[in-house]
Every structure is written in C-alpha cells, then in structure tokens.
Enzyme design. Structure first.
Site, PDB file in Angstrom:
ATOM      1  N   GLY A 246       1.301   4.197   4.615  1.00 49.09           N
ATOM      2  CA  GLY A 246       2.134   3.276   3.851  1.00 49.09           C
ATOM      3  C   GLY A 246       2.371   1.974   4.586  1.00 49.09           C
ATOM      4  CB  SER A 247       1.052  -0.485   5.716  1.00 51.27           C
ATOM      5  OG  SER A 247      -0.192  -0.178   5.105  1.00 51.27           O
ATOM      6  NE  ARG A 248       4.885  -7.695   2.168  1.00 56.70           N
ATOM      7  CZ  ARG A 248       6.031  -8.182   1.760  1.00 56.70           C
ATOM      8  NH1 ARG A 248       7.061  -7.364   1.573  1.00 56.70           N
ATOM      9  NH2 ARG A 248       6.184  -9.465   1.549  1.00 56.70           N
TER      10      ARG A 248
ATOM     11  CG  LEU B 147      -2.010  -1.028   1.361  1.00 58.47           C
ATOM     12  CD1 LEU B 147      -1.433  -2.381   1.738  1.00 58.47           C
ATOM     13  CD2 LEU B 147      -3.010  -0.592   2.417  1.00 58.47           C
TER      14      LEU B 147
END
EC number: 4.1.1.65
Length: 235
Positions: A203-205, A115
C-alpha cells in the site's frame, strides 16, 4: 498484411501449455520471493495442521499477487509521460516539488496515484531520459490516500531529465502499512519509459511532478495502468 498461422502457432502439448501460462500468469518481482518462500515454509512446517498449512498457502498466494510484475507495453509517441504505477488517480493539482531536491519553490502540475493492497506495487519509469537526482527523506507512515501524505510521509524522489531538457519527478511515498521503499536507480542512470525501477511494500502512493505548461490527460477517480496510461503530454 495478416500473417497465416504457422505450425508453431498451432502446436499443442506441454510447450503450448507453458507458453499460455507465461502470457497469463505474471511473474513475481524478486523482492517478493523471500515473503513467498517464508509463507511456503510455514505451510510445510505445519502440514499436519490444516489451519497452519492453509494459512501458509493463503499467505503465499497473497504475496505472489501483491508482488506480481506484469509485462507492460508503453506508448512510443514522444513527449508523453506514463503512469509510474497501477492505482487510482486521487489528486490532480499544482504543488511545489519536494524541498530536498532544492528545485525552485514554485507550484508545478502534480498527479497523485494511490495504490491499494490489491494493485501491483512495482514502479515504472514515467519517461525516458537521464536520472539527475535521487533523494530519500524519512518521515511518517500515515494513510497514503490523504493529501498530507505528500508532505509528511517517508518518500523517495527521482528526477529524470529528458533529451529536450524537461524534468519529470517521480516520488515514491510510503503508506500506513507500506514501510519499505525500494529504488534501484542512482544518479547518472539512463532510463527507458515503462521499465521497472522499484516498489513499495503493501500500500502506497506515487506523485508525479511535471513541467509548467504540461497538458494533463487524466482526472481524479480514473484508474491508471503503470507503464501504459498516459498521464500527460509535455509542452
């Protein structure tokens, strides 16, 4: 059979305008309200200085976009697993589930979604069932798009057991900028595919671990729509 438009469908005026706004502009997740409020407060405090006022308004708009919570319509076909988040599918591979879950240490299919700051950062339930485990593990805050992020970064894992006994694992992973994982689930919760259950700020995953024999429906480089894109079909 097609339905003839009713008088209500064709009405105009403030009610119609508000209906159009509600269907066009997505709502904001409650976790974003403090950030938007702080930005607007800055704009109000610096209203005599156009630079401060402008910075506050830009920050408010950026936070509203980041914390947007768009409605989604999940598929109704049984046995499908949907993307738990918007973003870019960066990896499709076999990997062992997070060690803190104490599951068998054998590789299973895993789909990873990255993301960016431009994606909606709410997370959605990938499949209906019961939450049988929720585990948070502290870690690093490296770039979430790197393969090592699955092992090294801070993460929160949720295990969902379906009515057929299959287990699907959704793992929220913090990133370089994302330092705060929010998860609203606890063990024993009954969950429905497509419902929102948390978010990661800035922001991430998301990693999704699937049972052996699952038919993966996506490829790396494909864009996923959280709650709608079908990642896989269970065996």
């Amino acid at each position: 059979m097609a339905r003839r438009p009713s008088t209500d469908d064709l009405r105009s005026g403030p009610e119609r305008f508000m209906a159009l706004v509600k269907t066009t502009v997505p709502p904001v997740h409650p976790a974003g309200l403090p950030f938007i409020g702080a930005s607007l407060a800055l704009a109000a405090a610096g209203r005599r200085n156009r630079w401060v006022r402008g910075a506050g308004l830009v920050a408010a708009g950026a936070n509203a976009a980041f914390f947007r919570h768009p409605p989604r319509v999940p598929p109704t076909r049984p046995g499908v697993v949907v993307a738990p988040a918007d973003g870019l599918i960066c990896l499709v591979e076999d990997a062992e589930p997070p060690a803190e879950l104490n599951l068998p240490a054998r590789p299973v299919p895993r789909v990873s979604i990255f993301l960016s700051i431009f994606d909606a950062h709410v997370q959605r339930i990938p499949i209906s069932g019961e939450v049988v485990a929720v585990e948070h593990r502290p870690g690093l805050f490296g770039s979430a798009e790197l393969a090592a992020a699955s092992e090294d970064n801070e993460r929160n894992s949720v295990v969902i057991r379906t009515d057929t006994g299959a287990q699907v694992i959704a793992v929220q992973i913090a990133g370089l900028v994302a330092r705060r994982i929010v998860c609203d689930l606890t063990t024993g919760d009954k969950v429905t595919i497509g419902d929102t259950y948390g978010l990661i700020r800035y922001g991430s995953r998301l990693d999704t671990y699937l049972p052996e024999g699952t038919d993966i429906q996506v490829l790396p480089g494909q864009r996923a729509v959280g709650g709608e894109t079908i990642l896989a079909e269970l065996p």
